[in-house]
Design a protein around this motif. Structure first.
Motif, PDB file in Angstrom:
ATOM      1  N   GLY A 102       0.796  -1.219   0.000  1.00 45.24           N
ATOM      2  CA  GLY A 102       0.000   0.000   0.000  1.00 45.24           C
ATOM      3  C   GLY A 102       0.825   1.262   0.000  1.00 45.24           C
ATOM      4  O   GLY A 102       0.291   2.352   0.150  1.00 45.24           O
ATOM      5  N   ARG A 103       2.121   1.124  -0.163  1.00 47.50           N
ATOM      6  CA  ARG A 103       3.009   2.284  -0.146  1.00 47.50           C
ATOM      7  C   ARG A 103       3.462   2.711  -1.537  1.00 47.50           C
ATOM      8  O   ARG A 103       4.269   3.600  -1.690  1.00 47.50           O
ATOM      9  CB  ARG A 103       4.251   1.983   0.700  1.00 47.50           C
ATOM     10  N   GLY A 104       2.935   2.075  -2.582  1.00 46.89           N
ATOM     11  CA  GLY A 104       3.370   2.366  -3.941  1.00 46.89           C
ATOM     12  C   GLY A 104       3.232   3.822  -4.326  1.00 46.89           C
ATOM     13  O   GLY A 104       4.141   4.419  -4.892  1.00 46.89           O
ATOM     14  N   MET A 105       2.082   4.432  -4.024  1.00 44.95           N
ATOM     15  CA  MET A 105       1.874   5.824  -4.401  1.00 44.95           C
ATOM     16  C   MET A 105       2.779   6.757  -3.613  1.00 44.95           C
ATOM     17  O   MET A 105       3.224   7.777  -4.135  1.00 44.95           O
ATOM     18  CB  MET A 105       0.405   6.218  -4.231  1.00 44.95           C
ATOM     19  N   VAL A 106       3.063   6.414  -2.373  1.00 48.53           N
ATOM     20  CA  VAL A 106       4.002   7.225  -1.589  1.00 48.53           C
ATOM     21  C   VAL A 106       5.379   7.180  -2.234  1.00 48.53           C
ATOM     22  O   VAL A 106       6.050   8.209  -2.392  1.00 48.53           O
ATOM     23  CB  VAL A 106       4.059   6.731  -0.118  1.00 48.53           C
ATOM     24  N   ILE A 107       5.807   5.991  -2.641  1.00 52.04           N
ATOM     25  CA  ILE A 107       7.106   5.831  -3.297  1.00 52.04           C
ATOM     26  C   ILE A 107       7.129   6.604  -4.617  1.00 52.04           C
ATOM     27  O   ILE A 107       8.084   7.349  -4.900  1.00 52.04           O
ATOM     28  CB  ILE A 107       7.405   4.338  -3.538  1.00 52.04           C
ATOM     29  N   ILE A 108       6.087   6.455  -5.415  1.00 49.53           N
ATOM     30  CA  ILE A 108       6.019   7.137  -6.707  1.00 49.53           C
ATOM     31  C   ILE A 108       6.068   8.655  -6.507  1.00 49.53           C
ATOM     32  O   ILE A 108       6.815   9.364  -7.179  1.00 49.53           O
ATOM     33  CB  ILE A 108       4.741   6.732  -7.467  1.00 49.53           C
ATOM     34  N   ARG A 109       5.260   9.156  -5.591  1.00 47.73           N
ATOM     35  CA  ARG A 109       5.211  10.601  -5.329  1.00 47.73           C
ATOM     36  C   ARG A 109       6.585  11.110  -4.883  1.00 47.73           C
ATOM     37  O   ARG A 109       7.051  12.143  -5.345  1.00 47.73           O
ATOM     38  CB  ARG A 109       4.147  10.898  -4.271  1.00 47.73           C
ATOM     39  N   TRP A 110       7.240  10.386  -3.990  1.00 50.08           N
ATOM     40  CA  TRP A 110       8.535  10.811  -3.475  1.00 50.08           C
ATOM     41  C   TRP A 110       9.595  10.800  -4.577  1.00 50.08           C
ATOM     42  O   TRP A 110      10.356  11.756  -4.731  1.00 50.08           O
ATOM     43  CB  TRP A 110       8.952   9.901  -2.316  1.00 50.08           C
ATOM     44  N   LEU A 111       9.662   9.708  -5.347  1.00 53.04           N
ATOM     45  CA  LEU A 111      10.654   9.616  -6.427  1.00 53.04           C
ATOM     46  C   LEU A 111      10.433  10.695  -7.487  1.00 53.04           C
ATOM     47  O   LEU A 111      11.387  11.290  -7.987  1.00 53.04           O
ATOM     48  CB  LEU A 111      10.612   8.238  -7.081  1.00 53.04           C
ATOM     49  N   THR A 112       9.173  10.924  -7.823  1.00 52.12           N
ATOM     50  CA  THR A 112       8.848  11.947  -8.821  1.00 52.12           C
ATOM     51  C   THR A 112       9.276  13.324  -8.331  1.00 52.12           C
ATOM     52  O   THR A 112       9.921  14.084  -9.064  1.00 52.12           O
ATOM     53  CB  THR A 112       7.337  11.913  -9.143  1.00 52.12           C
ATOM     54  N   ALA A 113       8.947  13.646  -7.096  1.00 54.68           N
ATOM     55  CA  ALA A 113       9.322  14.948  -6.534  1.00 54.68           C
ATOM     56  C   ALA A 113      10.836  15.086  -6.430  1.00 54.68           C
ATOM     57  O   ALA A 113      11.389  16.156  -6.705  1.00 54.68           O
ATOM     58  CB  ALA A 113       8.673  15.125  -5.160  1.00 54.68           C
ATOM     59  N   GLU A 114      11.517  14.010  -6.063  1.00 51.65           N
ATOM     60  CA  GLU A 114      12.973  14.052  -5.943  1.00 51.65           C
ATOM     61  C   GLU A 114      13.640  14.399  -7.276  1.00 51.65           C
ATOM     62  O   GLU A 114      14.693  15.028  -7.316  1.00 51.65           O
ATOM     63  CB  GLU A 114      13.491  12.704  -5.432  1.00 51.65           C
ATOM     64  N   CYS A 115      13.015  14.010  -8.376  1.00 54.49           N
ATOM     65  CA  CYS A 115      13.539  14.294  -9.714  1.00 54.49           C
ATOM     66  C   CYS A 115      13.073  15.650 -10.242  1.00 54.49           C
ATOM     67  O   CYS A 115      13.360  16.003 -11.392  1.00 54.49           O
ATOM     68  CB  CYS A 115      13.107  13.207 -10.695  1.00 54.49           C
ATOM     69  N   GLY A 116      12.304  16.381  -9.445  1.00 61.01           N
ATOM     70  CA  GLY A 116      11.803  17.670  -9.892  1.00 61.01           C
ATOM     71  C   GLY A 116      10.539  17.566 -10.719  1.00 61.01           C
ATOM     72  O   GLY A 116      10.197  18.486 -11.466  1.00 61.01           O
ATOM     73  N   GLY A 117       9.826  16.446 -10.583  1.00 57.26           N
ATOM     74  CA  GLY A 117       8.630  16.220 -11.381  1.00 57.26           C
ATOM     75  C   GLY A 117       7.359  16.348 -10.570  1.00 57.26           C
ATOM     76  O   GLY A 117       7.365  16.826  -9.438  1.00 57.26           O
TER      77      GLY A 117
END
Length: 143
Positions: A102-117
């Motif tokens: 259930g943490r997939g969206m948290v991971i996606i959101r964090w990785l995306t933000a980390e890349c400036g996206g």
């Protein structure tokens, strides 16, 4: 250099399709000039894996397929979207919730933000949804 490039694949909602989706996106990006060993390639692999896994696991049999769209706009922004036909949007879980998945969206959101996206979710005309990530594109575009 192309102003806009796009590619798409539709896969069955089956666990084996997660690696097929990931490989498809990485192959497309390689054709467009992103080296497979680039740090952002690892990030994209993980994001696509999480998005595809969500499309397979959380549609409860209501989406027999899912589609992965890859778009490169004006040599500056990469967009990847995963569309399924289940109407429920992903839910953000509170940080205090303890569970194994259930943490997939948290991971996606964090990785995306980390890349400036950024991440967005849009309803489709057919009643499903597309989860999009948009990332800055840093590789030269191959025509």
């Amino acid at each position: 250099m192309a102003d806009h490039q796009e590619a798409s694949v539709t896969l069955p909602s089956d666990p084996a399709s997660v690696s097929a989706a990931r490989n498809y996106v990485i192959n497309v990006l390689s054709e467009w000039g992103l080296p497979g060993d680039a740090e952002v390639a690892d990030t994209v692999r993980l994001i696509v894996s999480e998005l595809a896994t969500n499309a397979v696991q959380h549609t409860f049999g209501q989406s027999p397929t899912f589609t992965v769209d890859v778009e490169l706009e004006r040599d500056e922004q990469l967009r990847i979207g995963v569309t399924d036909s289940h109407p429920r949007f992903p839910k953000r879980l509170p940080a205090a919730v303890q569970q194994d998945n259930g943490r997939g969206m948290v991971i996606i959101r964090w990785l995306t933000a980390e890349c400036g996206g950024r991440l967005s979710v849009n309803a489709t005309a057919e009643g499903g949804k597309t989860v999009w990530i948009a990332l800055p594109w840093t590789a030269p575009v191959q025509s």
